[in-house]
Design a protein around this motif. Structure first.
Motif, mmCIF file in Angstrom:
data_model
loop_
_atom_site.group_PDB
_atom_site.id
_atom_site.type_symbol
_atom_site.label_atom_id
_atom_site.label_comp_id
_atom_site.label_asym_id
_atom_site.label_seq_id
_atom_site.Cartn_x
_atom_site.Cartn_y
_atom_site.Cartn_z
ATOM 1 N N ALA A 273 0.828 -1.208 0.000
ATOM 2 C CA ALA A 273 0.000 0.000 0.000
ATOM 3 C C ALA A 273 0.861 1.256 0.000
ATOM 4 N N LEU A 274 1.895 1.276 0.838
ATOM 5 C CA LEU A 274 2.753 2.464 0.960
ATOM 6 C C LEU A 274 3.479 2.779 -0.344
ATOM 7 N N THR A 275 3.781 1.750 -1.121
ATOM 8 C CA THR A 275 4.529 1.947 -2.379
ATOM 9 C C THR A 275 3.608 1.965 -3.600
ATOM 10 N N SER A 276 2.313 2.087 -3.380
ATOM 11 C CA SER A 276 1.340 1.997 -4.478
ATOM 12 C C SER A 276 1.263 3.256 -5.329
ATOM 13 N N GLY A 277 1.747 4.393 -4.795
ATOM 14 C CA GLY A 277 1.636 5.647 -5.532
ATOM 15 C C GLY A 277 0.228 6.201 -5.588
ATOM 16 N N PRO A 279 -3.315 7.994 -3.661
ATOM 17 C CA PRO A 279 -3.643 8.916 -2.567
ATOM 18 C C PRO A 279 -3.840 8.194 -1.239
ATOM 19 N N ALA A 280 -4.450 7.022 -1.288
ATOM 20 C CA ALA A 280 -4.636 6.257 -0.049
ATOM 21 C C ALA A 280 -3.294 5.846 0.541
ATOM 22 N N GLY A 281 -2.356 5.469 -0.331
ATOM 23 C CA GLY A 281 -1.025 5.115 0.151
ATOM 24 C C GLY A 281 -0.321 6.292 0.791
ATOM 25 N N ALA A 282 -0.474 7.478 0.209
ATOM 26 C CA ALA A 282 0.135 8.684 0.768
ATOM 27 C C ALA A 282 -0.477 9.022 2.122
ATOM 28 N N LEU A 287 -0.187 8.858 8.209
ATOM 29 C CA LEU A 287 -0.739 8.327 9.453
ATOM 30 C C LEU A 287 0.252 7.396 10.148
ATOM 31 N N TYR A 288 0.920 6.554 9.361
ATOM 32 C CA TYR A 288 1.829 5.540 9.910
ATOM 33 C C TYR A 288 3.060 6.155 10.563
ATOM 34 N N HIS A 289 3.462 7.321 10.062
ATOM 35 C CA HIS A 289 4.715 7.913 10.531
ATOM 36 C C HIS A 289 4.510 9.074 11.502
ATOM 37 N N CYS A 297 -9.461 4.669 16.354
ATOM 38 C CA CYS A 297 -9.976 5.240 15.102
ATOM 39 C C CYS A 297 -8.880 5.278 14.035
ATOM 40 N N ASP A 298 -7.649 5.612 14.457
ATOM 41 C CA ASP A 298 -6.521 5.627 13.525
ATOM 42 C C ASP A 298 -6.276 4.225 12.954
ATOM 43 N N LEU A 299 -6.369 3.213 13.816
ATOM 44 C CA LEU A 299 -6.124 1.841 13.378
ATOM 45 C C LEU A 299 -7.170 1.388 12.367
ATOM 46 N N THR A 300 -8.417 1.748 12.632
ATOM 47 C CA THR A 300 -9.482 1.405 11.682
ATOM 48 C C THR A 300 -9.247 2.090 10.340
ATOM 49 N N ARG A 301 -8.868 3.361 10.398
ATOM 50 C CA ARG A 301 -8.612 4.102 9.172
ATOM 51 C C ARG A 301 -7.400 3.537 8.435
ATOM 52 N N ALA A 302 -6.361 3.176 9.167
ATOM 53 C CA ALA A 302 -5.170 2.609 8.531
ATOM 54 C C ALA A 302 -5.522 1.326 7.782
ATOM 55 N N ALA A 303 -6.338 0.462 8.386
ATOM 56 C CA ALA A 303 -6.749 -0.771 7.715
ATOM 57 C C ALA A 303 -7.535 -0.456 6.442
ATOM 58 N N GLU A 304 -8.406 0.559 6.516
ATOM 59 C CA GLU A 304 -9.159 0.967 5.333
ATOM 60 C C GLU A 304 -8.228 1.463 4.227
#
Length: 355
Positions: A273-277, A279-282, A287-289, A297-304
């Motif tokens: 996901a992070l390397t997908s290029g 908007p969701a990856g960005a 969020l991850y960093h 709520c952050d964890l739920t959003r990260a999974a989404e």
């Protein structure tokens, strides 16, 4: 999910019936039956402080050494050892020392992984370090690793067995080191994440099959194909584990929901996901960093976001591709038919995303 494989490919490509093929759950039960006593006998030789922690980790007793019957895991890797020996035309009984060694290495890695990751729950119980402290758990893990090399020398191919097991442990440690290093980096690529998983998980399953082939008297070509089967299967298993680390049911995994996201692990779905290029990856990277701990709520959003960026889809496709590669190498080994069917059943169980 129970897999019942009753057929194996015939030379003309059609499925041919193989008599008396056991289901995957039956194979695991058979393997556990051969493994349990020699594994307990091996652990019994440890010094009391290490034996106490090890037996707790295996689910044999509680913190006070009162006998219980806790979940000790599927023991998939020892089953691969025993079936690989049969696939090579040998006897499973001759490979029991190697199966014990592989199970000891696997559990050494689990005990240490829990310390490194700070995980407090495994198999629905407090982890060994949670129950006994970090130092006691580290020492118990060290003891299990040492014991593995003693166990493997009890087979008929001791010298080569030690060499294969030693190379595997080096790969496993290299993979674990990379996994820890990734948590401190923001630039992890998918290719290096795959290499990490090959070392962390693929190496030991490949070793299990290689040792089984060795103790079963396999030719070098057959042994190489069986080892490659295990390595590809191990990588598929890791991808499944990474999927479960985000979306798995805690009742099945024994860990809290979103456990890998909570610790911000650079697992394969996350890196995809992070390397997908996208908007969701960005957004996921932002969020991850972030500095503060991730809220529920952050964890739920990260999974989404992992799913929106294609990380889940990539992982599901990778599991299917890796399983196909593993089964191709299994067939190339020209294994004994019954063992081949049962190895395929185990492979499909290991790659089952609902296990």
């Amino acid at each position: 999910m129970t897999v019942d494989s009753r057929k194996t490919p015939a030379p003309d490509g059609r499925a041919a019936a193989v008599p008396d093929v056991r289901r995957a759950d039956e194979v695991l039960g058979w393997s556990r039956g051969l493994l349990d006593l020699p594994l307990r006998q091996a652990v019994a030789t440890l010094a009391p402080p290490m034996r106490r922690v090890a037996g707790y980790h295996f689910g044999w007793w509680d913190e006070r050494e009162r006998p219980i019957e806790a979940d000790g895991g599927k023991a998939l890797r020892p089953a691969l050892v025993l079936l690989a020996a049969e696939a090579a035309g040998g006897q499973a009984g001759d490979a029991v020392p190697a199966a014990v060694a592989v199970e000891l290495v696997h559990n050494f890695s689990l005990v240490h992984d829990d310390v490194i990751d700070g995980d407090t729950t495994r198999r629905h119980r407090p982890t060994a370090w949670s129950a006994f402290g970090r130092t006691a758990a580290i020492l118990a893990g060290d003891a299990l690793l040492s014991l593995a090399f003693t166990a493997v020398t009890r087979g008929g191919r001791a010298g080569e067995g030690v060499r294969v097991l030693g190379a595997c442990v080096q790969s496993l440690l290299d993979g674990q080191s990379a996994d820890v290093d990734f948590e401190l980096r923001t630039d992890v690529g998918l290719a290096e994440c795959l290499r990490m998983a090959e070392g962390k998980t693929g190496a030991l399953m490949g070793c299990a099959c290689a040792l089984g082939a060795l103790y079963g008297g396999a030719t070098s070509g057959r042994a190489a194909n069986l080892a490659a089967f295990g390595e590809r299967l191990g990588l598929a298993f890791q991808v499944v584990d990474d999927l479960l680390g985000i979306w798995g049911d805690p009742a099945v995994t024994g860990k809290p929901v979103h456990s890998d996201l909570r610790s911000r692990k650079k697992s394969l779905p996350v890196v995809a996901a992070l390397t997908s290029g996208t908007p969701a990856g960005a957004e996921l990277a932002e969020l991850y960093h972030q500095e503060p701990p991730l809220s529920p709520c952050d964890l739920t959003r990260a999974a989404e976001l992992v799913e929106e960026a294609g990380g889940r889809e990539w992982s599901v496709a990778a599991v299917d591709d890796l399983l196909a590669e593993a089964l191709d190498r299994l067939r190339a080994a020209e294994p004994e038919p019954r063992a081949a069917a049962e190895l395929e059943a185990l492979a499909r169980l290991a790659a089952d995303r609902d296990h």
